[in-house]
Design a protein around this motif. Structure first.
Motif, mmCIF file in Angstrom:
data_model
loop_
_atom_site.group_PDB
_atom_site.id
_atom_site.type_symbol
_atom_site.label_atom_id
_atom_site.label_comp_id
_atom_site.label_asym_id
_atom_site.label_seq_id
_atom_site.Cartn_x
_atom_site.Cartn_y
_atom_site.Cartn_z
ATOM 1 N N ARG A 180 4.774 6.066 -6.047
ATOM 2 C CA ARG A 180 3.683 5.367 -6.703
ATOM 3 C C ARG A 180 4.173 4.184 -7.523
ATOM 4 N NH1 ARG A 180 0.450 5.365 -3.573
ATOM 5 N NH2 ARG A 180 -0.249 3.732 -4.975
ATOM 6 N N LEU A 181 5.311 4.337 -8.190
ATOM 7 C CA LEU A 181 5.826 3.222 -8.990
ATOM 8 C C LEU A 181 6.189 2.034 -8.109
ATOM 9 C CD1 LEU A 181 8.062 5.144 -11.554
ATOM 10 C CD2 LEU A 181 5.933 3.924 -12.040
ATOM 11 N N LEU A 182 6.855 2.299 -6.995
ATOM 12 C CA LEU A 182 7.211 1.202 -6.093
ATOM 13 C C LEU A 182 5.969 0.544 -5.501
ATOM 14 C CD1 LEU A 182 10.312 2.558 -4.127
ATOM 15 C CD2 LEU A 182 10.254 0.641 -5.715
ATOM 16 N N ALA A 183 4.958 1.351 -5.218
ATOM 17 C CA ALA A 183 3.731 0.807 -4.644
ATOM 18 C C ALA A 183 2.917 0.037 -5.682
ATOM 19 C CB ALA A 183 2.892 1.937 -4.044
ATOM 20 N N ASP A 184 2.739 0.626 -6.864
ATOM 21 C CA ASP A 184 1.826 0.058 -7.848
ATOM 22 C C ASP A 184 2.458 -1.038 -8.695
ATOM 23 O OD1 ASP A 184 0.019 1.921 -6.917
ATOM 24 O OD2 ASP A 184 0.367 3.343 -8.550
ATOM 25 N N GLN A 185 3.715 -0.859 -9.104
ATOM 26 C CA GLN A 185 4.346 -1.810 -10.009
ATOM 27 C C GLN A 185 5.139 -2.896 -9.300
ATOM 28 O OE1 GLN A 185 6.599 0.097 -13.122
ATOM 29 N NE2 GLN A 185 4.953 1.527 -13.649
ATOM 30 N N VAL A 186 5.673 -2.571 -8.122
ATOM 31 C CA VAL A 186 6.525 -3.538 -7.399
ATOM 32 C C VAL A 186 5.817 -4.114 -6.185
ATOM 33 C CG1 VAL A 186 8.782 -3.855 -6.288
ATOM 34 C CG2 VAL A 186 8.551 -2.245 -8.179
ATOM 35 N N HIS B 204 -4.232 -9.489 4.105
ATOM 36 C CA HIS B 204 -4.446 -8.078 4.418
ATOM 37 C C HIS B 204 -3.929 -7.165 3.300
ATOM 38 C CE1 HIS B 204 -5.817 -9.232 8.344
ATOM 39 N NE2 HIS B 204 -4.670 -9.823 8.613
ATOM 40 N N GLY B 205 -3.812 -7.721 2.100
ATOM 41 C CA GLY B 205 -3.487 -6.912 0.937
ATOM 42 C C GLY B 205 -2.020 -6.832 0.580
ATOM 43 N N GLY B 206 -1.168 -7.617 1.247
ATOM 44 C CA GLY B 206 0.264 -7.554 0.988
ATOM 45 C C GLY B 206 0.786 -8.756 0.236
ATOM 46 N N ALA B 207 2.107 -8.897 0.231
ATOM 47 C CA ALA B 207 2.759 -9.981 -0.505
ATOM 48 C C ALA B 207 3.126 -11.160 0.380
ATOM 49 C CB ALA B 207 4.020 -9.454 -1.194
ATOM 50 N N GLY B 208 3.072 -10.962 1.704
ATOM 51 C CA GLY B 208 3.390 -12.058 2.616
ATOM 52 C C GLY B 208 4.835 -12.490 2.584
ATOM 53 N N CYS B 209 5.746 -11.555 2.321
ATOM 54 C CA CYS B 209 7.174 -11.882 2.261
ATOM 55 C C CYS B 209 7.813 -11.770 3.648
ATOM 56 C CB CYS B 209 7.887 -10.964 1.274
ATOM 57 S SG CYS B 209 7.349 -11.167 -0.441
ATOM 58 N N THR B 210 9.131 -11.898 3.691
ATOM 59 C CA THR B 210 9.868 -11.858 4.946
ATOM 60 C C THR B 210 10.719 -10.594 5.021
ATOM 61 O OG1 THR B 210 11.872 -12.950 4.126
ATOM 62 C CG2 THR B 210 10.045 -14.377 4.807
ATOM 63 N N ALA C 235 -3.219 -5.535 15.162
ATOM 64 C CA ALA C 235 -4.163 -4.521 14.673
ATOM 65 C C ALA C 235 -4.073 -4.484 13.153
ATOM 66 C CB ALA C 235 -3.840 -3.161 15.275
ATOM 67 N N THR C 236 -4.889 -5.246 12.476
ATOM 68 C CA THR C 236 -4.727 -5.449 11.043
ATOM 69 C C THR C 236 -5.565 -4.526 10.168
ATOM 70 O OG1 THR C 236 -6.416 -7.196 11.118
ATOM 71 C CG2 THR C 236 -4.105 -7.873 11.377
ATOM 72 N N ASP C 237 -6.538 -3.819 10.728
ATOM 73 C CA ASP C 237 -7.436 -2.999 9.896
ATOM 74 C C ASP C 237 -6.706 -1.973 9.039
ATOM 75 O OD1 ASP C 237 -9.553 -4.410 10.875
ATOM 76 O OD2 ASP C 237 -10.259 -2.864 12.261
ATOM 77 N N PRO C 238 -5.658 -1.274 9.549
ATOM 78 C CA PRO C 238 -4.993 -0.262 8.709
ATOM 79 C C PRO C 238 -4.033 -0.835 7.672
ATOM 80 C CG PRO C 238 -4.743 0.200 11.075
ATOM 81 C CD PRO C 238 -5.181 -1.212 10.935
ATOM 82 N N LEU C 239 -3.762 -2.138 7.708
ATOM 83 C CA LEU C 239 -2.696 -2.694 6.879
ATOM 84 C C LEU C 239 -2.942 -2.569 5.373
ATOM 85 C CD1 LEU C 239 -1.690 -5.879 8.905
ATOM 86 C CD2 LEU C 239 -0.406 -3.757 8.653
ATOM 87 N N PRO C 240 -4.155 -2.791 4.850
ATOM 88 C CA PRO C 240 -4.322 -2.664 3.391
ATOM 89 C C PRO C 240 -3.917 -1.296 2.854
ATOM 90 C CG PRO C 240 -6.199 -3.828 4.330
ATOM 91 C CD PRO C 240 -5.385 -3.318 5.491
ATOM 92 N N GLY C 241 -4.249 -0.217 3.560
ATOM 93 C CA GLY C 241 -3.868 1.112 3.106
ATOM 94 C C GLY C 241 -2.372 1.328 3.116
ATOM 95 N N LEU C 242 -1.693 0.783 4.134
ATOM 96 C CA LEU C 242 -0.233 0.884 4.174
ATOM 97 C C LEU C 242 0.390 0.021 3.087
ATOM 98 C CD1 LEU C 242 -0.857 2.249 6.912
ATOM 99 C CD2 LEU C 242 1.060 0.966 7.884
ATOM 100 N N ALA C 243 -0.216 -1.142 2.820
ATOM 101 C CA ALA C 243 0.348 -2.073 1.849
ATOM 102 C C ALA C 243 0.317 -1.530 0.428
ATOM 103 C CB ALA C 243 -0.399 -3.405 1.907
ATOM 104 N N ASP C 244 -0.737 -0.790 0.077
ATOM 105 C CA ASP C 244 -0.790 -0.252 -1.290
ATOM 106 C C ASP C 244 -0.200 1.146 -1.395
ATOM 107 O OD1 ASP C 244 -2.733 1.546 -0.363
ATOM 108 O OD2 ASP C 244 -4.413 0.452 -1.233
ATOM 109 N N GLY C 245 0.341 1.668 -0.295
ATOM 110 C CA GLY C 245 1.008 2.953 -0.323
ATOM 111 C C GLY C 245 0.077 4.144 -0.370
#
Length: 363
Positions: A46-52, A63-69, A105-115
């Motif tokens: 949770r800390l890695l997901a919520d704080q980082v 899609h809810g992520g940071a857009g990094c590489t 297939a981008t629909d599931p990505l927000p849930g994966l992105a926030d952990g």
């Protein structure tokens, strides 16, 4: 003590490294008891997901992520490899995310992105990740087959499954773990800090997300090899650091064993292994981030080298720690088990060298 110079070292990446390392230092991962399976490190998760925002580094901003590489993902994998934290990071944040992106297939990505959700790629069959070995089939939207070594399969909210179509083409599908015809069996493995499962499909409903399965798996192999090499690098570096600290305080004949010339030579050899692993692993991450045309070569090189380097470093770690290195109380055995388990994950070093030769020779 920190060793070496990081090849990927922008200010943002080094700040990410410091943040993740500090978080893990404040919240040490749990360790499995001799007769019990290791659970997930929920607090760290949770800390890695919520704080980082670590689980969404590779997810596009829309899609809810940071857009990094891949370079940023590499940093997190390396730090997790140092601590052996039990998280669905490699399986979900790296592989499942990449598979969905490769399929569009981008629909599931927000849930994966926030952990909050876990994805698992059910890929290997008969002990190999070679796409040519896949025999699972989909007919009329129903999937039948058996997948092995599914990372985080027992915790997954979504299964991503490459399988053959009635025409014999390889395609990628999604399956709900709770759907009828799906049986998930947790596995007892050598490395209990890396949960795996066997998944059996018996006419399970499947949704097609990617028709070009060979392209997706070719990309996914490069991603898997690169991310795993980062974990192996992190574990190798941590083992060398532990060993250096130990030989400074462990005495024989009235002097630290680190002062003996024979021990210095062995430590120097380990240092070369670790720093060489750092170079090839970071190089593969850069190739992945840049989508370089020789990505396959650089990823296969990183995995073949880092797998063997990690195994060698952990073996020497146990030897140089003497009697304590063989005990359950010391962490050395956990790194040793991770090294030998990871050396066969996504294909062993010999298989990756064969893939490397194929890339170089154009076969």
């Amino acid at each position: 003590m920190t060793l070496g110079t990081n090849v990927i070292s922008t200010d943002e990446q080094e700040e990410l490294r410091r943040t993740v390392r500090a978080l893990l230092a404040r919240n040490p991962p749990s360790r499995p008891e001799p007769d019990a399976e290791a659970g997930y490190d929920e607090t760290i998760w949770r800390l890695l997901a919520d704080q980082v925002g670590a689980f969404g580094l590779a997810v596009p901003v829309e899609h809810g992520g940071a857009g990094c590489t891949a370079a940023e993902t590499q940093v997190v994998c390396e730090e997790l490899g140092r601590t052996l934290a039990t998280l669905p990071y490699l399986g979900s944040a790296v592989l499942a995310t990449e598979a969905l992106l490769a399929c569009g297939a981008t629909d599931p990505l927000p849930g994966l992105a926030d952990g909050s959700r876990v994805g698992a790629v059910a890929w290997a069959e008969n002990g190999t990740w070679d796409p040519a070995a896949i025999r699972a089939r989909v007919r009329d939207g129903r999937l039948t087959g058996v997948k092995e070594h599914v990372l985080d399969g027992a915790r997954a909210d979504l299964l991503i499954v490459p399988a053959l179509t009635p025409d014999g083409d390889l395609a990628v599908h999604t399956v709900e773990p709770s759907a009828p015809g799906v049986q998930v069996e947790p596995l007892t493995t050598l490395d209990r800090t890396r949960p795996q499962a066997r998944v059996t499909f018996d006419g399970a409903p499947a949704r097609l997300i990617g028709a070009d399965g060979h392209r997706v798996l070719d990309r996914l192999l490069a991603v898997a090899a690169t991310a795993l090499s980062a974990e192996q690098l992190g574990g190798s570096a941590r083992c060398l650091e532990m060993t250096l600290d130990y030989v400074k305080v462990r005495e024989q004949f009235g002097r630290p064993i680190g002062s003996f010339q024979a021990v210095k030579h062995r430590l120097a050899d380990l240092y070369v292994l670790v720093e060489s692993a750092r170079s090839v692993s970071h190089d593969a991450a850069l190739a992945l981030a840049e989508n370089a045309p020789d990505l396959g070569v650089r990823a296969a090189t990183a995995q073949a080298y880092c797998a063997e380097a990690f195994s060698a470093v952990t073996a020497e770690t146990i030897q140089l720690h003497g009697g304590i290195g063989f005990t359950w109380e010391h962490e050395a055995h956990l790194y040793f088990k991770r090294a030998h388990s990871a050396a066969r994950l996504f294909g062993d070093a010999a298989w990756h060298r064969a893939r490397l030769a194929s890339h170089v020779l154009g076969g």
